[in-house]
Every structure is written in structure tokens, then in C-alpha cells.
Design a protein around this motif. Structure first.
Motif, PDB file in Angstrom:
ATOM      1  N   GLU A  74       0.909  -1.217   0.095  1.00  0.00           N
ATOM      2  CA  GLU A  74       0.013  -0.018  -0.172  1.00  0.00           C
ATOM      3  C   GLU A  74       0.816   1.410  -0.051  1.00  0.00           C
ATOM      4  OE1 GLU A  74      -3.825  -1.438   2.821  1.00  0.00           O
ATOM      5  OE2 GLU A  74      -1.781  -1.099   3.600  1.00  0.00           O
ATOM      6  N   ILE A  75       1.989   1.578   0.980  1.00  0.00           N
ATOM      7  CA  ILE A  75       2.843   2.115   0.760  1.00  0.00           C
ATOM      8  C   ILE A  75       3.301   2.707  -0.549  1.00  0.00           C
ATOM      9  CG2 ILE A  75       4.934   3.111   1.709  1.00  0.00           C
ATOM     10  CD1 ILE A  75       4.246   1.586   4.345  1.00  0.00           C
ATOM     11  N   ILE A  76       4.067   1.686  -1.211  1.00  0.00           N
ATOM     12  CA  ILE A  76       4.648   1.630  -2.436  1.00  0.00           C
ATOM     13  C   ILE A  76       3.697   2.317  -3.497  1.00  0.00           C
ATOM     14  CG2 ILE A  76       4.749  -0.486  -3.556  1.00  0.00           C
ATOM     15  CD1 ILE A  76       7.842   0.490  -4.014  1.00  0.00           C
ATOM     16  N   ALA A  77       2.659   1.644  -3.502  1.00  0.00           N
ATOM     17  CA  ALA A  77       1.268   2.271  -4.425  1.00  0.00           C
ATOM     18  C   ALA A  77       1.168   3.655  -4.143  1.00  0.00           C
ATOM     19  CB  ALA A  77       0.327   1.367  -4.233  1.00  0.00           C
ATOM     20  N   SER A  78       1.087   4.134  -2.914  1.00  0.00           N
ATOM     21  CA  SER A  78       0.833   5.558  -2.511  1.00  0.00           C
ATOM     22  C   SER A  78       1.757   6.432  -3.199  1.00  0.00           C
ATOM     23  CB  SER A  78       0.536   5.821  -0.899  1.00  0.00           C
ATOM     24  OG  SER A  78       0.411   7.025  -0.813  1.00  0.00           O
ATOM     25  N   ILE A  79       3.184   5.878  -2.996  1.00  0.00           N
ATOM     26  CA  ILE A  79       4.384   6.936  -3.250  1.00  0.00           C
ATOM     27  C   ILE A  79       4.184   6.929  -4.703  1.00  0.00           C
ATOM     28  CG2 ILE A  79       6.825   6.746  -3.474  1.00  0.00           C
ATOM     29  CD1 ILE A  79       6.809   5.517  -0.549  1.00  0.00           C
ATOM     30  N   ALA A  80       4.167   5.681  -5.472  1.00  0.00           N
ATOM     31  CA  ALA A  80       4.140   5.984  -7.041  1.00  0.00           C
ATOM     32  C   ALA A  80       3.123   6.635  -7.531  1.00  0.00           C
ATOM     33  CB  ALA A  80       3.565   4.413  -7.555  1.00  0.00           C
ATOM     34  N   ALA A  81       1.599   6.822  -6.904  1.00  0.00           N
ATOM     35  CA  ALA A  81       0.764   7.590  -7.369  1.00  0.00           C
ATOM     36  C   ALA A  81       1.055   9.107  -7.075  1.00  0.00           C
ATOM     37  CB  ALA A  81      -0.664   7.289  -6.663  1.00  0.00           C
ATOM     38  N   LYS A 141      12.156  13.401 -10.505  1.00  0.00           N
ATOM     39  CA  LYS A 141      10.913  12.291 -10.114  1.00  0.00           C
ATOM     40  C   LYS A 141      10.772  11.391 -10.895  1.00  0.00           C
ATOM     41  CE  LYS A 141       8.193  16.000  -7.644  1.00  0.00           C
ATOM     42  NZ  LYS A 141       9.072  17.162  -7.916  1.00  0.00           N
ATOM     43  N   VAL A 142      11.150  11.376 -12.329  1.00  0.00           N
ATOM     44  CA  VAL A 142      11.365  10.400 -13.364  1.00  0.00           C
ATOM     45  C   VAL A 142      12.083   9.372 -12.990  1.00  0.00           C
ATOM     46  CG1 VAL A 142      11.628   9.825 -15.818  1.00  0.00           C
ATOM     47  CG2 VAL A 142      10.199  11.815 -15.344  1.00  0.00           C
ATOM     48  N   ALA A 143      13.286   9.830 -12.579  1.00  0.00           N
ATOM     49  CA  ALA A 143      14.280   8.579 -12.113  1.00  0.00           C
ATOM     50  C   ALA A 143      13.750   8.072 -10.662  1.00  0.00           C
ATOM     51  CB  ALA A 143      15.562   9.402 -11.571  1.00  0.00           C
ATOM     52  N   PHE A 144      13.040   8.630  -9.858  1.00  0.00           N
ATOM     53  CA  PHE A 144      12.626   8.086  -8.666  1.00  0.00           C
ATOM     54  C   PHE A 144      11.362   7.370  -8.955  1.00  0.00           C
ATOM     55  CE2 PHE A 144       9.693   8.158  -4.976  1.00  0.00           C
ATOM     56  CZ  PHE A 144      10.466   7.934  -4.066  1.00  0.00           C
ATOM     57  N   ALA A 145      10.574   7.666 -10.049  1.00  0.00           N
ATOM     58  CA  ALA A 145       9.461   6.844 -10.132  1.00  0.00           C
ATOM     59  C   ALA A 145      10.030   5.531 -10.786  1.00  0.00           C
ATOM     60  CB  ALA A 145       8.686   7.298 -11.297  1.00  0.00           C
ATOM     61  N   ALA A 146      11.060   5.559 -11.423  1.00  0.00           N
ATOM     62  CA  ALA A 146      11.588   4.109 -12.195  1.00  0.00           C
ATOM     63  C   ALA A 146      12.188   3.338 -11.014  1.00  0.00           C
ATOM     64  CB  ALA A 146      12.654   4.678 -13.141  1.00  0.00           C
ATOM     65  N   LYS A 147      12.704   3.540  -9.976  1.00  0.00           N
ATOM     66  CA  LYS A 147      13.234   2.949  -8.870  1.00  0.00           C
ATOM     67  C   LYS A 147      11.980   2.423  -8.043  1.00  0.00           C
ATOM     68  CE  LYS A 147      17.315   5.636  -7.717  1.00  0.00           C
ATOM     69  NZ  LYS A 147      18.017   6.708  -6.872  1.00  0.00           N
ATOM     70  N   THR A 148      10.864   3.311  -8.064  1.00  0.00           N
ATOM     71  CA  THR A 148       9.604   2.662  -7.107  1.00  0.00           C
ATOM     72  C   THR A 148       9.129   1.683  -8.108  1.00  0.00           C
ATOM     73  OG1 THR A 148       9.303   4.998  -6.501  1.00  0.00           O
ATOM     74  CG2 THR A 148       7.508   3.544  -6.515  1.00  0.00           C
ATOM     75  N   LEU A 149       9.160   1.858  -9.401  1.00  0.00           N
ATOM     76  CA  LEU A 149       8.534   0.681 -10.371  1.00  0.00           C
ATOM     77  C   LEU A 149       9.484  -0.454 -10.192  1.00  0.00           C
ATOM     78  CD1 LEU A 149       6.416  -0.474 -12.473  1.00  0.00           C
ATOM     79  CD2 LEU A 149       7.835   0.692 -14.067  1.00  0.00           C
ATOM     80  N   ARG A 150      10.580  -0.388 -10.202  1.00  0.00           N
ATOM     81  CA  ARG A 150      11.353  -1.612 -10.281  1.00  0.00           C
ATOM     82  C   ARG A 150      11.442  -2.431  -8.691  1.00  0.00           C
ATOM     83  NH1 ARG A 150      15.439  -2.370  -7.300  1.00  0.00           N
ATOM     84  NH2 ARG A 150      15.854  -0.403  -6.817  1.00  0.00           N
TER      85      ARG A 150
END
Length: 172
Positions: A101-108, A140-149
Motif C-alpha cells: 500500500e505504501i509503495i502504491a501511494s508513493i507511486a501515485a 521524479k522520473v528517475a525516482f518513479a523508475a526506482k519505485t516501479l523496479r
């Protein structure tokens, strides 16, 4: 060009830039507090590192935005209080956010922030302000990629139904 002299720091901000910077600062400060809270709930070590990175990114963004507003004598939005650190064991299971839930919230929230950064880039006439938001967007694009990975590696990603073309049997 008059006041638009080519020296961006000497140019006034227009109302849209002021409101956008002020709003971005309010959102960054709120995100810092939210991520501090999520950090208390996170159990996975790598997720905790990702949240700490999000907090640092928010603090850096907030610092730059606040400096710009103060430089132009514009009142900054209030900062929420820093969140107390808590042990994950102090939070009852039913009251705790779970790691997926945390990572989904951060991604959104990262996706929403990237969209807001893009809107500011498009509306800025001061190059330095537009470039500041471009820098935020790139981070944020680089951070989003880390989040997805991390979501994929941990099995936390819940993809929508995947579309696959099925070959139709030849009728004959």
C-alpha cells in the motif's frame, strides 16, 4: 522586450508562476510529512530507503521553492510539524499501512507531482523557474523508475488486466 530582458532573475514572476511555486511548496511540505509517517509504517529495508530518498527529494525541492518565494517577498505556506519517529512494532497490525500500500501511494503521488511539474514547465516564462521545475521533473522520473523496479522485484505491483492478442483459429 522591456521587462523581459533576457536576464531571468531580473524579470518579475507572473501570477501563474507565483501560484504554481507556492502550490508546489505546499505540496512538497505535505509530502515530506506524509512520507515521514509512511516511514514509520514501512517494514521492508529497501522500501524504507526509497521513502528516505523521497523525503530528501522533497526537502531539496521545498528549499529551492521557498528561497524563490522569499526572494520575491511572497509569504510561504506553513510547514506541517515533523512527524515523530515510531517503531513499526508500536503500530497495531490492523492500523498499519502495509508495504504494498505504501509503495502504491508513493507511486501515485510521484506521478501526480510529475504532472504538476510539467504544467509549471509549460506555463513559465522565466527560464530559470521553468528549468527548476524541469530539474524536479527529471528527479521524479528517475525516482518513479526506482519505485516501479522495487514494486516488481518485491511482487507488490498489481498490474491492470494485460491485453494479449489471441490468434483466431482458421475456420475452413
Amino acid at each position: 522586450m522591456g521587462i523581459l530582458s533576457g536576464a531571468p532573475k531580473n524579470e518579475p514572476l507572473h501570477y501563474g508562476e507565483i501560484y504554481g511555486v507556492w502550490s508546489a511548496l505546499l505540496k512538497a511540505k505535505s509530502a515530506i510529512a506524509a512520507n515521514q509517517t509512511l516511514l514509520n509504517h514501512a517494514g521492508d529495508r529497501e522500501l524504507r530507503q526509497l521513502i528516505e530518498e523521497a523525503i530528501k527529494m522533497g526537502q531539496s525541492d521545498a528549499r529551492q521553492l521557498e528561497e524563490l518565494l522569499i526572494e520575491h517577498q511572497i509569504q510561504v505556506p506553513p510547514s506541517p510539524p515533523a512527524r515523530a519517529k515510531a517503531s513499526i512494532d508500536q503500530i497495531p497490525d490492523g492500523a498499519r499501512f502495509q508495504d504494498p500500500e505504501i509503495i502504491a501511494s508513493i507511486a501515485a503521488s510521484t506521478g501526480t507531482a510529475m504532472t504538476a511539474d510539467s504544467q509549471m514547465i509549460a506555463q513559465c516564462i522565466r527560464e530559470d523557474v521553468g528549468l527548476m521545475f524541469a530539474q524536479f521533473h527529471t528527479e521524479k522520473v528517475a525516482f518513479a523508475a526506482k519505485t516501479l523496479r522495487l514494486s516488481k522485484e518485491k511482487g507488490w505491483l498489481i498490474p491492470p488486466p494485460l491485453y494479449q492478442i489471441k490468434e483466431m483459429a482458421h475456420q475452413g
